[in-house]
Design an enzyme around this catalytic site. Structure first.
Site, mmCIF file in Angstrom:
data_model
loop_
_atom_site.group_PDB
_atom_site.id
_atom_site.type_symbol
_atom_site.label_atom_id
_atom_site.label_comp_id
_atom_site.label_asym_id
_atom_site.label_seq_id
_atom_site.Cartn_x
_atom_site.Cartn_y
_atom_site.Cartn_z
ATOM 1 N N ASP A 152 0.854 -1.191 0.000
ATOM 2 C CA ASP A 152 0.000 0.000 0.000
ATOM 3 C C ASP A 152 0.894 1.246 0.000
ATOM 4 O O ASP A 152 1.890 1.321 0.723
ATOM 5 C CB ASP A 152 -0.922 -0.005 1.225
ATOM 6 C CG ASP A 152 -2.072 0.980 1.072
ATOM 7 O OD1 ASP A 152 -3.227 0.512 0.939
ATOM 8 O OD2 ASP A 152 -1.829 2.204 1.080
ATOM 9 N N ILE A 153 0.500 2.233 -0.785
ATOM 10 C CA ILE A 153 1.299 3.459 -0.920
ATOM 11 C C ILE A 153 1.236 4.302 0.362
ATOM 12 O O ILE A 153 2.095 5.156 0.586
ATOM 13 C CB ILE A 153 0.803 4.256 -2.157
ATOM 14 C CG1 ILE A 153 1.877 5.167 -2.693
ATOM 15 C CG2 ILE A 153 -0.480 5.008 -1.848
ATOM 16 C CD1 ILE A 153 1.547 5.753 -4.064
ATOM 17 N N ASN A 191 -12.678 -3.394 2.679
ATOM 18 C CA ASN A 191 -13.618 -2.275 2.762
ATOM 19 C C ASN A 191 -14.580 -2.408 1.585
ATOM 20 O O ASN A 191 -14.163 -2.600 0.443
ATOM 21 C CB ASN A 191 -12.863 -0.942 2.679
ATOM 22 C CG ASN A 191 -11.979 -0.706 3.885
ATOM 23 O OD1 ASN A 191 -12.308 -1.127 4.999
ATOM 24 N ND2 ASN A 191 -10.840 -0.063 3.674
ATOM 25 N N SER A 204 -12.187 3.165 -1.430
ATOM 26 C CA SER A 204 -11.896 4.297 -2.313
ATOM 27 C C SER A 204 -11.472 3.837 -3.704
ATOM 28 O O SER A 204 -11.491 4.632 -4.647
ATOM 29 C CB SER A 204 -10.804 5.179 -1.704
ATOM 30 O OG SER A 204 -9.615 4.444 -1.508
ATOM 31 N N HIS A 241 -9.910 -5.633 -3.484
ATOM 32 C CA HIS A 241 -8.578 -5.832 -2.894
ATOM 33 C C HIS A 241 -8.730 -6.113 -1.411
ATOM 34 O O HIS A 241 -9.549 -5.504 -0.731
ATOM 35 C CB HIS A 241 -7.680 -4.609 -3.103
ATOM 36 C CG HIS A 241 -8.297 -3.324 -2.640
ATOM 37 N ND1 HIS A 241 -9.243 -2.647 -3.380
ATOM 38 C CD2 HIS A 241 -8.143 -2.611 -1.500
ATOM 39 C CE1 HIS A 241 -9.631 -1.571 -2.728
ATOM 40 N NE2 HIS A 241 -8.989 -1.519 -1.562
ATOM 41 N N HIS A 293 -6.857 -5.835 2.156
ATOM 42 C CA HIS A 293 -5.744 -5.233 2.894
ATOM 43 C C HIS A 293 -5.202 -6.318 3.826
ATOM 44 O O HIS A 293 -5.965 -6.866 4.637
ATOM 45 C CB HIS A 293 -6.225 -4.076 3.770
ATOM 46 C CG HIS A 293 -6.794 -2.903 3.029
ATOM 47 N ND1 HIS A 293 -6.103 -1.713 2.855
ATOM 48 C CD2 HIS A 293 -7.999 -2.719 2.438
ATOM 49 C CE1 HIS A 293 -6.874 -0.853 2.196
ATOM 50 N NE2 HIS A 293 -8.026 -1.434 1.937
#
Ligand code: AMP
Length: 125
Positions: free
Chosen positions: A42-43, A98, A106, A111, A113
């Site tokens: 993750d960025i 999410n 978002s 995906h 996490h």
């Protein structure tokens, strides 16, 4: 006929950040790749390990994926475990999907996490 469901899906894929990462058009720190999945860091990490595991095919969220492709869902979940083990957190990690903007989604390309490497409180925020 223009404006149909197929057109909508094509537009969603064309605009999709994670489709761009899967296509290697957008850079990412990839930590795993299978026929069906891609895993990358993750960025904006929320824990020492924060990896996103996504399907190569575009599905909006985990429920859509489950309905469309059970094999890819299983592959995604297996990859979550592999990523956690590879980062040395196989005994304590969290997998989060999410789902919906109200729950913090978002990027509307499914995906997981994979989070760990610090204490993880419960209930989650
Ligand atoms: P969500 O809000 O659950 O849809 O998760 C989207 C995640 O994607 C967030 O945690 C972002 O930090 C992450 N993200 C956004 N852009 C990138 C990117 N270019 N590379 C890696 N992670 C990203």
């Amino acid at each position: 006929m223009a404006g149909g469901r197929a057109d909508d899906e094509e537009a969603a894929v064309a605009d999709c950040l994670f489709c761009g990462i899967v296509a290697k058009e957008i850079p990412a720190t990839v930590v795993g790749e299978t026929d069906l999945t891609l895993a990358f860091r993750d960025i904006n990490p929320q824990a020492p390990t924060h990896v996103l595991v996504t399907t190569k095919a575009h599905h909006e969220d985990v429920g859509s994926l489950a309905s469309a492709d059970a094999e890819a869902l299983a592959a995604l979940l297996r990859e979550c475990r592999r990523v956690a083990e590879a980062d040395g957190i196989g005994d304590a990690y969290r997998v989060v999907f999410n789902t919906g903007a109200g729950a913090g989604q978002s990027v509307f390309h499914v995906h997981a996490h994979v989070l760990g490497g610090r204490g993880l409180g419960w209930p989650p925020g």
